[in-house]
Design a protein around this motif. Sequence first.
Motif, PDB file in Angstrom:
ATOM      1  N   ALA A  22       0.825  -1.031  -0.093  1.00 38.09           N
ATOM      2  CA  ALA A  22       0.278   0.036  -0.011  1.00 38.09           C
ATOM      3  C   ALA A  22       0.825   1.166  -0.228  1.00 38.09           C
ATOM      4  O   ALA A  22       0.483   2.103  -0.721  1.00 38.09           O
ATOM      5  N   ALA A  23       1.817   1.227   1.035  1.00 31.96           N
ATOM      6  CA  ALA A  23       2.551   2.652   0.495  1.00 31.96           C
ATOM      7  C   ALA A  23       3.498   2.648  -0.388  1.00 31.96           C
ATOM      8  O   ALA A  23       3.756   3.752  -0.553  1.00 31.96           O
ATOM      9  N   ALA A  24       3.836   1.427  -0.952  1.00 32.49           N
ATOM     10  CA  ALA A  24       4.776   1.387  -2.570  1.00 32.49           C
ATOM     11  C   ALA A  24       3.592   2.081  -3.586  1.00 32.49           C
ATOM     12  O   ALA A  24       3.526   2.878  -4.572  1.00 32.49           O
ATOM     13  N   ARG A  25       2.072   2.137  -2.946  1.00 37.40           N
ATOM     14  CA  ARG A  25       1.462   2.801  -4.242  1.00 37.40           C
ATOM     15  C   ARG A  25       1.086   3.844  -3.986  1.00 37.40           C
ATOM     16  O   ARG A  25       0.633   4.777  -5.176  1.00 37.40           O
ATOM     17  N   TRP A  35       8.175   4.572   6.703  1.00 35.46           N
ATOM     18  CA  TRP A  35       7.791   5.056   7.558  1.00 35.46           C
ATOM     19  C   TRP A  35       5.954   5.428   7.523  1.00 35.46           C
ATOM     20  O   TRP A  35       5.179   4.985   8.358  1.00 35.46           O
ATOM     21  N   LEU A  36       5.299   4.786   6.172  1.00 34.69           N
ATOM     22  CA  LEU A  36       3.635   5.347   6.206  1.00 34.69           C
ATOM     23  C   LEU A  36       3.650   3.650   5.836  1.00 34.69           C
ATOM     24  O   LEU A  36       2.551   3.550   6.485  1.00 34.69           O
ATOM     25  N   SER A  37       4.092   2.767   6.055  1.00 35.71           N
ATOM     26  CA  SER A  37       4.860   0.818   5.798  1.00 35.71           C
ATOM     27  C   SER A  37       4.782   1.014   7.321  1.00 35.71           C
ATOM     28  O   SER A  37       3.016   0.055   8.065  1.00 35.71           O
ATOM     29  N   VAL A  38       5.298   1.801   7.984  1.00 32.56           N
ATOM     30  CA  VAL A  38       4.639   1.835   9.612  1.00 32.56           C
ATOM     31  C   VAL A  38       4.233   1.634   9.660  1.00 32.56           C
ATOM     32  O   VAL A  38       2.962   1.252  11.025  1.00 32.56           O
ATOM     33  N   VAL A  39       3.000   3.214   9.583  1.00 31.90           N
ATOM     34  CA  VAL A  39       1.978   3.371  10.279  1.00 31.90           C
ATOM     35  C   VAL A  39       1.124   2.626   9.690  1.00 31.90           C
ATOM     36  O   VAL A  39      -0.147   2.482  10.733  1.00 31.90           O
ATOM     37  N   LEU A  40       1.009   2.511   8.863  1.00 31.70           N
ATOM     38  CA  LEU A  40      -0.475   1.770   8.077  1.00 31.70           C
ATOM     39  C   LEU A  40      -0.422  -0.114   8.361  1.00 31.70           C
ATOM     40  O   LEU A  40      -1.414  -0.370   9.239  1.00 31.70           O
ATOM     41  N   ALA A  41       1.142  -0.517   9.331  1.00 29.76           N
ATOM     42  CA  ALA A  41       0.904  -1.742  10.058  1.00 29.76           C
ATOM     43  C   ALA A  41      -0.107  -1.692  10.655  1.00 29.76           C
ATOM     44  O   ALA A  41      -0.380  -2.484  11.536  1.00 29.76           O
ATOM     45  N   VAL A  42       0.652  -0.239  11.761  1.00 24.78           N
ATOM     46  CA  VAL A  42       0.134  -0.446  13.327  1.00 24.78           C
ATOM     47  C   VAL A  42      -0.871   0.202  13.211  1.00 24.78           C
ATOM     48  O   VAL A  42      -2.126  -0.275  14.238  1.00 24.78           O
ATOM     49  N   ALA A  43      -1.753   0.679  12.157  1.00 26.85           N
ATOM     50  CA  ALA A  43      -2.920   0.759  11.869  1.00 26.85           C
ATOM     51  C   ALA A  43      -4.108  -0.217  11.541  1.00 26.85           C
ATOM     52  O   ALA A  43      -4.788  -0.590  11.750  1.00 26.85           O
ATOM     53  N   CYS A  44      -3.139  -1.141  10.935  1.00 29.12           N
ATOM     54  CA  CYS A  44      -4.369  -2.501  10.434  1.00 29.12           C
ATOM     55  C   CYS A  44      -4.548  -3.305  12.010  1.00 29.12           C
ATOM     56  O   CYS A  44      -5.792  -4.252  12.134  1.00 29.12           O
ATOM     57  N   ALA A  70      -8.300  -3.949   3.132  1.00 32.71           N
ATOM     58  CA  ALA A  70      -8.820  -2.814   3.109  1.00 32.71           C
ATOM     59  C   ALA A  70      -8.511  -1.532   2.879  1.00 32.71           C
ATOM     60  O   ALA A  70      -8.485  -1.235   1.486  1.00 32.71           O
ATOM     61  N   ILE A  71      -7.321  -1.896   3.620  1.00 34.03           N
ATOM     62  CA  ILE A  71      -6.315  -0.990   3.595  1.00 34.03           C
ATOM     63  C   ILE A  71      -5.293  -1.054   2.693  1.00 34.03           C
ATOM     64  O   ILE A  71      -5.155   0.437   1.496  1.00 34.03           O
ATOM     65  N   TYR A  72      -5.042  -2.095   1.800  1.00 27.61           N
ATOM     66  CA  TYR A  72      -4.303  -1.980   0.453  1.00 27.61           C
ATOM     67  C   TYR A  72      -5.530  -1.548  -0.968  1.00 27.61           C
ATOM     68  O   TYR A  72      -5.271  -0.900  -1.738  1.00 27.61           O
ATOM     69  N   LEU A  73      -6.545  -2.248  -0.680  1.00 25.59           N
ATOM     70  CA  LEU A  73      -7.412  -1.943  -1.313  1.00 25.59           C
ATOM     71  C   LEU A  73      -8.053  -0.627  -1.966  1.00 25.59           C
ATOM     72  O   LEU A  73      -7.950   0.503  -2.997  1.00 25.59           O
ATOM     73  N   ILE A  74      -7.985   0.975  -0.460  1.00 25.53           N
ATOM     74  CA  ILE A  74      -8.560   1.329  -0.613  1.00 25.53           C
ATOM     75  C   ILE A  74      -6.483   2.303  -1.242  1.00 25.53           C
ATOM     76  O   ILE A  74      -7.167   3.361  -1.829  1.00 25.53           O
ATOM     77  N   ALA A  75      -5.774   2.463  -0.885  1.00 27.69           N
ATOM     78  CA  ALA A  75      -4.518   2.699  -1.814  1.00 27.69           C
ATOM     79  C   ALA A  75      -4.642   2.624  -3.159  1.00 27.69           C
ATOM     80  O   ALA A  75      -3.910   3.084  -3.946  1.00 27.69           O
ATOM     81  N   VAL A  77      -7.175   2.045  -4.988  1.00 21.98           N
ATOM     82  CA  VAL A  77      -8.032   3.114  -5.886  1.00 21.98           C
ATOM     83  C   VAL A  77      -7.214   4.475  -5.889  1.00 21.98           C
ATOM     84  O   VAL A  77      -7.721   5.386  -7.008  1.00 21.98           O
ATOM     85  N   VAL A  78      -6.724   4.658  -4.503  1.00 27.59           N
ATOM     86  CA  VAL A  78      -6.913   6.087  -4.587  1.00 27.59           C
ATOM     87  C   VAL A  78      -5.474   6.171  -5.384  1.00 27.59           C
ATOM     88  O   VAL A  78      -5.073   7.285  -6.094  1.00 27.59           O
ATOM     89  N   SER A  79      -4.399   5.555  -5.778  1.00 24.78           N
ATOM     90  CA  SER A  79      -3.683   5.321  -6.695  1.00 24.78           C
ATOM     91  C   SER A  79      -4.119   4.927  -7.738  1.00 24.78           C
ATOM     92  O   SER A  79      -3.425   6.045  -9.300  1.00 24.78           O
ATOM     93  N   ARG A  80      -4.732   5.133  -8.208  1.00 23.42           N
ATOM     94  CA  ARG A  80      -5.290   4.104  -9.424  1.00 23.42           C
ATOM     95  C   ARG A  80      -5.827   5.420  -9.847  1.00 23.42           C
ATOM     96  O   ARG A  80      -6.102   6.311 -11.194  1.00 23.42           O
ATOM     97  N   GLU A  81      -6.892   6.059  -9.011  1.00 19.96           N
ATOM     98  CA  GLU A  81      -7.443   7.269  -9.317  1.00 19.96           C
ATOM     99  C   GLU A  81      -6.442   8.832  -9.549  1.00 19.96           C
ATOM    100  O   GLU A  81      -6.276   9.837 -10.231  1.00 19.96           O
ATOM    101  N   ARG A  82      -4.596   8.582  -8.873  1.00 17.39           N
ATOM    102  CA  ARG A  82      -4.447   9.597  -9.033  1.00 17.39           C
ATOM    103  C   ARG A  82      -3.383  10.025 -10.700  1.00 17.39           C
ATOM    104  O   ARG A  82      -3.533  10.915 -10.809  1.00 17.39           O
ATOM    105  N   THR A  83      -3.271   8.414 -10.919  1.00 15.21           N
ATOM    106  CA  THR A  83      -2.351   8.352 -12.257  1.00 15.21           C
ATOM    107  C   THR A  83      -3.419   8.597 -13.567  1.00 15.21           C
ATOM    108  O   THR A  83      -3.424   9.081 -14.188  1.00 15.21           O
ATOM    109  N   ARG A  84      -5.207   8.168 -12.915  1.00 14.44           N
ATOM    110  CA  ARG A  84      -6.474   8.330 -14.289  1.00 14.44           C
ATOM    111  C   ARG A  84      -6.384   9.797 -14.056  1.00 14.44           C
ATOM    112  O   ARG A  84      -6.696  10.324 -15.367  1.00 14.44           O
ATOM    113  N   ALA A  85      -5.803  10.501 -12.835  1.00 15.45           N
ATOM    114  CA  ALA A  85      -6.372  12.185 -13.220  1.00 15.45           C
ATOM    115  C   ALA A  85      -5.086  13.332 -13.877  1.00 15.45           C
ATOM    116  O   ALA A  85      -5.242  14.155 -14.252  1.00 15.45           O
TER     117      ALA A  85
END
Length: 86
Positions: A22-25, A35-44, A70-75, A77-85
Amino acid sequence: TEIYTLSLHDALPILLAAPGAAAARLTNQLWCGIWLSVVLAVACIWIGVAAAYVVTAAPASFCIMVAAAAIYLIAAVVSRERTRAR
């Protein structure tokens, strides 16, 4: 009948892979991604434990894996919307 419950050992592979993916996306910068990966893991973990507390029939490891997916799925979708924009 025997009910199979997942242990935290079963949740570790997805807990290691999903936040990093998710962080890589979401970012291309190395340290920001780490750091984003660490934060997302703790959030999970916290989301999964809270969900397991609310839904007493669900094991904590299952809830943690669902939160990570779910966090990966959200990431994704967000990255896909970013590249589409662009």
